[in-house]
Structure formats: C-alpha cells, structure tokens
Scaffold this motif. Structure first.
Motif, PDB file in Angstrom:
ATOM      1  N   ILE A 194     -10.580  -0.500  -4.102  1.00 19.33           N
ATOM      2  CA  ILE A 194      -9.248  -1.074  -3.905  1.00 19.33           C
ATOM      3  C   ILE A 194      -8.421  -0.631  -5.108  1.00 19.33           C
ATOM      4  O   ILE A 194      -8.892  -0.704  -6.247  1.00 19.33           O
ATOM      5  CB  ILE A 194      -9.317  -2.608  -3.838  1.00 19.33           C
TER       6      ILE A 194
ATOM      7  N   GLU B   5     -13.923  -8.783   2.044  1.00 18.89           N
ATOM      8  CA  GLU B   5     -13.061  -7.856   1.311  1.00 18.89           C
ATOM      9  C   GLU B   5     -11.582  -8.166   1.587  1.00 18.89           C
ATOM     10  O   GLU B   5     -10.747  -8.080   0.684  1.00 18.89           O
ATOM     11  CB  GLU B   5     -13.370  -6.416   1.700  1.00 18.89           C
TER      12      GLU B   5
ATOM     13  N   SER C  94      -8.330  -0.138   2.758  1.00 16.59           N
ATOM     14  CA  SER C  94      -8.456  -1.447   3.401  1.00 16.59           C
ATOM     15  C   SER C  94      -7.145  -2.217   3.353  1.00 16.59           C
ATOM     16  O   SER C  94      -6.771  -2.903   4.313  1.00 16.59           O
ATOM     17  CB  SER C  94      -9.560  -2.264   2.735  1.00 16.59           C
ATOM     18  N   ALA C  95      -6.421  -2.110   2.232  1.00 15.62           N
ATOM     19  CA  ALA C  95      -5.118  -2.771   2.125  1.00 15.62           C
ATOM     20  C   ALA C  95      -4.128  -2.178   3.119  1.00 15.62           C
ATOM     21  O   ALA C  95      -3.272  -2.890   3.668  1.00 15.62           O
ATOM     22  CB  ALA C  95      -4.581  -2.635   0.708  1.00 15.62           C
TER      23      ALA C  95
ATOM     24  N   SER D 141       0.824  -1.210   0.000  1.00 21.69           N
ATOM     25  CA  SER D 141       0.000   0.000   0.000  1.00 21.69           C
ATOM     26  C   SER D 141       0.860   1.262   0.000  1.00 21.69           C
ATOM     27  O   SER D 141       0.451   2.293  -0.548  1.00 21.69           O
ATOM     28  CB  SER D 141      -0.946  -0.004   1.203  1.00 21.69           C
TER      29      SER D 141
ATOM     30  N   ILE E  37      -8.645  -8.896  -1.192  1.00 22.82           N
ATOM     31  CA  ILE E  37      -7.362  -8.193  -1.314  1.00 22.82           C
ATOM     32  C   ILE E  37      -6.208  -9.188  -1.308  1.00 22.82           C
ATOM     33  O   ILE E  37      -5.271  -9.096  -2.115  1.00 22.82           O
ATOM     34  CB  ILE E  37      -7.218  -7.170  -0.168  1.00 22.82           C
TER      35      ILE E  37
END
Length: 696
Positions: A421, A471, A493-494, A55, A475
C-alpha cells in the motif's frame, strides 16, 4: 418523357454517385486518425478514476518522484514437496540475471514461506514510468528469465504483471471482437434476407461506419481528452454493428415495400426514407441522449463510455441513412435476388407469429400483465445472488501467469500481505507520518521510500491478504488516521476501493438523469405522459430481470468470483436507451393507427403485427452483437455483454410484444393521456390512406 423530366431523372441518378464520392473523401480524411485510436487507449485502473480520488493523487505524485511510477512484480518460486537447495540456487541465479539486465529500485530479497514450499522475490523498477509499452516490455523480459526449471514452477505476479496481462487481453479485442461481430451479423442477415448478395450491403456499410467512428473517437480524445479504454472501444464497435444493422433492417424493409409500389429505385428510396426516417432519427437520438448522460459520471471510464457510444450510434445512423441508400439504389432491384420485389407485385401473405401473440395479449390483457410482472419480479430476485465486488485477480476468464502467482502466494503465505500500500506524504511530515502508519492496526510493516518535489513515499504492507476485508479495513483506517495531514493512500487495492466508491456515487447521480432525459424525449415524441411512463417502467423491469438472471448464472454456472462495480450503471444506461429505442418503433406505429381512427385495442394489435417482425429481427441482431463480448477474456466484458444481450431478448420477445401491448389494450385511450388521442372522438374521423405495412 419530356426534356425536363429527363434532366431531373439524370440529376437524381447522379445523387447516389455524389454520396459515394463524399464518403470516399471522408474516409480518406478520417483514415489516418482511425489507425491511431489504439495508441491512445489506456486500461490502468488509475486512468479510470476521477482526479479527486486518493489513489489518483498518489499515482500523479509518484510520476514526479525520482524514476517516476514504479512497476512492481513478485517472482514466485514453488515446489509442492518443498524447495531444495538447488531450487534456491536457481532462483538466486535468475534474480541476479534480472537485476543485471534491468534497473531496479532496490536489490530483491527472497522471502521464504513457513512451510518451505515457496520463495517470493519482490521486484520493482521505475524505468518504465507511465509508459504502458515499456511496462509490458519489462514484465515480459522478467518472464523470459524467470522460467520453470527441474520441475520447480515460477510465476511472475504483482500489480505490473496483472496490468500487462489485462492489457494483452484488451489489445487482442480489436481483431477477434470485430471478426466475431461481423461473422455473427452476417449469419443473422443471411437468415433474415435469404439472399446471397443483400446481406453484404448493410454489413459493408456498418464496417465503413465503424472505421469512421474510430477516427471521430480519436478526434474527440485529441480535442477534449475523452478517456479511451479497451472496454469503451469494444462497446463502440458493438453499437456500430448492432444499432447500424437495426437501422438497415428498418430501411430495407420499407424500401422493399416501396419497390412494389414505385417503379424507379431512386423514387422508392426517397419514399422509404420519408416513411421510416423520422422513427430512426428519433430512436437513435434517444439512444445518443441516454448514453451522453454518462458525462455526469465521476468515473473517467464511464464518462468516456458516453461519448464513445454516442459516436458509434451516430456514425451508424449517418452511414445507414446516406451510404446505404446510395448503394442500394445503384444496385437496383437485383440486390434482392432471388426474392426480387417486382413493381406492381403483392408480397406473399404469411401467418404472422406476432399476430398470434397479439391476439392472446388482446384477449386476456390483465392476465398477461400479471403473469409478466410476476415473472420479471421473480427473475429480479436473482440480483440478491450476485457475487461481491470483483477483485483484480478475479477479472480474467482464464488464469494467466499473474493470477497463478497470486493464488500460490495466498496458499503459501496465509493471512499475510504481499502487495504494498503506498502512502504519499509531504516530506516535512515524513517521520511523523511513518510513525502514525506503523501505529495503525492491521499494518505489518512500513518503510520510507523515495523523496522528491516535496513528497515522500512510504511503502506499507498490511497483515491482511490483498483485497481482503482485513486489508480494506487497514486502508480505510490509514486514510482516516492521516486525514488532514496532506497525505494520500493509494496502490492497487486502494484503487479498487476508489472504483467501488465512485461507481456507487455515479449510480445515484446518473440513473435519475438518464430516466429524466429519456422520459422527457418520449413525452415530446409521443405527446403523452402515460405511454412514456409505461415504456420507462418496462425497461427498468427488463434491467432488473436481466441482472437477476446474471446473479443466477455468474457464480453457479460461470464460476465468477465477483461482479464488476460498473456493471449496474452501464447495463442500466444501455438497456434503458436501447429498450426505449424499440419502444419508439412500436408506440410510433400505434400512434399512427390511432390517428387513422383505429380503436385503441386494434391500434395496439396492428402496431405489433406490422412492426413485430422488424423489431424481433433487430433485437436478435443487437443481442447477438453484445453476446460477442461473452467470448472475450475479461469477466467485466463477459458480464456486461451477457446482461445486455439477455435484457434485449427479454425486451424484444416478452416486454415489447406481450406486456406493452397488453398494457396498451388494457389502458385503451388512457395510454395517450393527456393528449388529444386520450379523448373519445366527437365524430368519425376522416378516412385517410394507411401507410404501407412494414414487414421483416
């Protein structure tokens, strides 16, 4: 008095004034830098992550794409009974106004919910880039336009809004955190000293130390790129006032005693510094060494916390060993009014609570040890009840606009992803990567985005809700499927996944380093293996019990939905370093009594009786300063402050008083093994004058 003595006396009287002058000069130099600390504070999740994280790579490459980093928002229009045609028209008008006033990456398109109660408009702009002030201005501009009308609620959510709301809390910490800390310390000092003037002196010196620490922290950032976050800045202030007040308590207590034995305040202060200075230096050095072990962390926020905390402790130490003595000497005995320690007087004898506690521990050491171990073990079981990892939207104590938007979206769009994402891939592989992403299980949609500098951005919407198990699986599946292709998977989220993974790695690396370094320092200070092991085991037990109490109250009582991934590591480092700090005061006095010829049990009980009051006062102050964090607006700060405050109280009033004392009584001379104190003396020791008793 002869001419030589008169000259010496004049020189000594000049020393405090010289120290004051030096401090004025230092503050004049540091002042411009201290005011800039807030300007280099960053609280984005990606700023906390290591450079190697996926990320982090995504955020870095996004900065190079046309327009730079994107600020993503979601406008959420909602009416319980269903949106009317007029509501849809109002939403369209507001979105058109936002589009007209702000450069957006694409025209917003409304997505209605199946039940007709909600309409969401994803809005994104690359104009703010990585400038947090521009991001906050953009979010606030959108919120000014997207207002509730005719009973239809409008909330602005999305990652940009969450970041702005978090930044607002962090930016508000400086004033309230400082004022609350000062107020708490002031009340405690008034109760401890029972003087209308004395409490002001250490408090003012702590304020000077805090100002100095801000300037030094800014210098560290400029010189070495040290990460400055709202959390580390707040903790630094807490440590300055907490640790600084502790050192002041020890020094002033010893100084008060010396004033009864020495006529001149300057000479009394010299003796006080010689008496308690080594213990203060050793304890502060141990705390600093423990905190610096955080430099081994991979997480930027944790690694930055080490130097920041160390700066706070060392600035407090320097101020309390130079500025505080100078001010106290200049004010003379009258600073203690109305309880002025007159020369040649004797302190009023009072029954000591710690003498009574020591007596009970001395009579039944094994029973006390067993009972304490069972209690701490039972409390530690509460860790099994700690809630799972904290989601980004659950990190606020009170519900801001951005979280309200997320909650509305979760109800209106069940099982549907509403947060993109981001996949960054080499432009030459963009088509193949897009096809591979769309084939991944759990992906609802994927669209090609911006291109530039040899990279292409792909925006992916998962079928699962943001930061849900579904989710997260998507990922991880994307990362596994794109492995070896030169692509990176990022987004909010990552980032949370990378935070959890990095924290888990850091615990495995940093915890052993902290234990080893603290243990080596204790062995060198106490010249024993058993006593240092006893102290380290004690603080580990305190950490487990404090976390366990957190597990019993975070969810059921506070209503928190998760636990900050960094809580375990940071609370461990602080509780081990600070707990050992108090252990040094106790064991150092116990060693002194043993060297004077006292029997092991007598040495342990005398050490508790003579240092217990000071340790209790210091523990109360330190716990109260960390408890200030529980009044802040972010769950991670509340959890950290609660665990450390509870741990310090457990250490002060249970472990340090009962368990360590009982263990020392039970082990007798073996507590100093393999040093010479562990052996029975072959002949009675030579009598020596005992050190003056330190009282609170």
């Amino acid at each position: 008095m002869g001419p030589g003595n008169t000259t010496t006396h004049r020189r000594r009287r000049a020393v405090p004034w010289v120290l004051l002058g030096l401090w004025v000069a230092v503050l004049a130099v540091v002042g411009p830098f201290a005011s800039k600390l807030a300007d280099v504070q960053h609280d984005r999740a990606v700023d906390y992550l290591p450079a190697s994280a996926d990320s982090t790579q995504v955020a870095r490459i996004e900065d190079q794409l046309p327009g730079g980093e994107t600020t993503e928002l979601v406008l959420v229009y909602h009416r319980d009974g269903g949106l009317s045609a007029a509501d849809h028209a109002t939403a369209a008008r507001q979105v058109a106004e936002i589009t007209k006033e702000n450069p957006l990456t694409a025209p917003p398109k409304g997505v209605p919910s199946r039940d007709g109660t909600t309409l969401m408009y994803p809005v994104a702009s690359s104009a703010p880039g990585t400038d947090e002030k521009k991001r906050d201005a953009f979010v606030n501009d959108v919120r000014d336009v997207a207002r509730t009308e005719n009973g239809m609620t409008v909330d602005v959510g999305g990652t940009g809004a969450l970041a702005t709301d978090a930044a607002e809390v962090y930016n508000s910490l400086g004033g309230p955190l400082l004022y609350t800390t000062v107020a708490v310390v002031a009340v405690l000092l008034i109760l401890i000293y029972r003087s209308p003037l004395l409490w002001l002196v250490p408090l003012a010196v702590a304020g000077v130390a805090d100002y100095l620490s801000m300037g030094v922290a800014y210098g560290l950032h400029q010189a070495f790129g040290t990460t400055i976050s709202g959390q580390s800045s707040g903790v630094m202030t807490i440590l300055v006032f907490g640790a600084g007040t502790d050192y002041a308590l020890l020094l002033i207590s010893r100084y008060r005693e010396e004033l009864r034995r020495v006529e001149r305040p300057y000479d009394a202060m010299r003796k006080a510094l010689r008496g308690c200075g080594p213990a203060v230096l050793a304890s502060s050095g141990t705390v600093a060494a423990g905190l610096l072990c955080l430099l081994a962390a991979d997480l930027n926020s944790s690694r930055g916390m080490g130097p920041m905390g160390t700066v706070g402790v060392l600035c407090a130490l320097v101020a309390m060993l130079t500025l505080l003595p100078a001010v106290l000497v200049l004010l003379g005995r009258r600073v203690f009014w109305p309880l002025v320690p007159a020369y040649g007087s004797e302190p009023k004898q009072r029954r000591s609570l710690f003498a009574a506690m020591g007596s009970s521990a001395g009579r039944r050491p094994y029973a006390v040890l067993a009972g304490g171990a069972v209690l701490l073990g039972a409390l530690a079981l509460g860790t099994l009840n700690l809630p799972g990892s904290l989601k980004q939207q659950d990190s606020f104590v009170h519900t801001p606009d951005s979280v309200a938007a997320i909650e509305t979206l979760a109800k209106a769009y069940p099982g549907q992803g509403t947060q993109p994402i981001t996949v960054i891939t080499p432009t030459g592989r963009a088509d193949a990567t897009l096809a591979a992403v769309r084939d991944q299980q759990g992906v609802a949609s994927a669209e090609r985005g911006r291109s530039g500098k040899g990279w292409t951005e792909i925006s992916v919407i998962a079928k699962g809700a943001p930061q849900s198990a579904a989710e997260t699986a998507t990922i991880k599946s994307l990362r596994g499927g794109l492995k070896g292709s030169g692509s990176y998977v990022g987004g909010p989220s990552a980032e949370q996944i990378d935070l959890q993974d990095t924290n888990a790695r850091d615990r495995l690396v940093v915890v052993p380093i902290v234990l080893a370094s603290v243990l080596l320092i204790l062995i060198a200070l106490l010249r024993s293996l058993v006593a240092p092991l006893l102290l380290v085991v004690a603080v580990i037990a305190v950490w487990g019990a404090a976390l366990g109490i957190g597990g019993l109250v975070f969810g059921p009582l506070f209503g928190f939905e998760g636990t900050d991934p960094g809580l375990g590591l940071l609370s461990f480092v602080f509780l081990v370093a600070l707990g050992v700090d108090y252990g040094i005061f106790l064991m150092h006095r116990m060693r002194e009594e043993s060297l004077a010829g006292a029997e092991p049990a007598t040495a342990a009980l005398t050490a508790l009786r003579t240092t217990g009051g000071v340790i209790a006062s210091a523990g109360l102050v330190l716990a109260a300063t960390f408890a200030v964090l529980t009044n802040m607006g972010l769950v991670q700060l509340v959890e950290l402050g609660f665990v450390i405050a509870v741990g310090v109280l457990l250490d002060t009033f249970l472990v340090r008083t009962y368990l360590v004392t009982s263990a020392s009584v039970a082990l007798r001379r073996r507590v100093w093994w393999p040093g010479r104190l562990s052996q029975e003396p072959s002949q009675p020791p030579e009598p020596r004058q005992k050190e003056p008793v330190v009282v609170a």
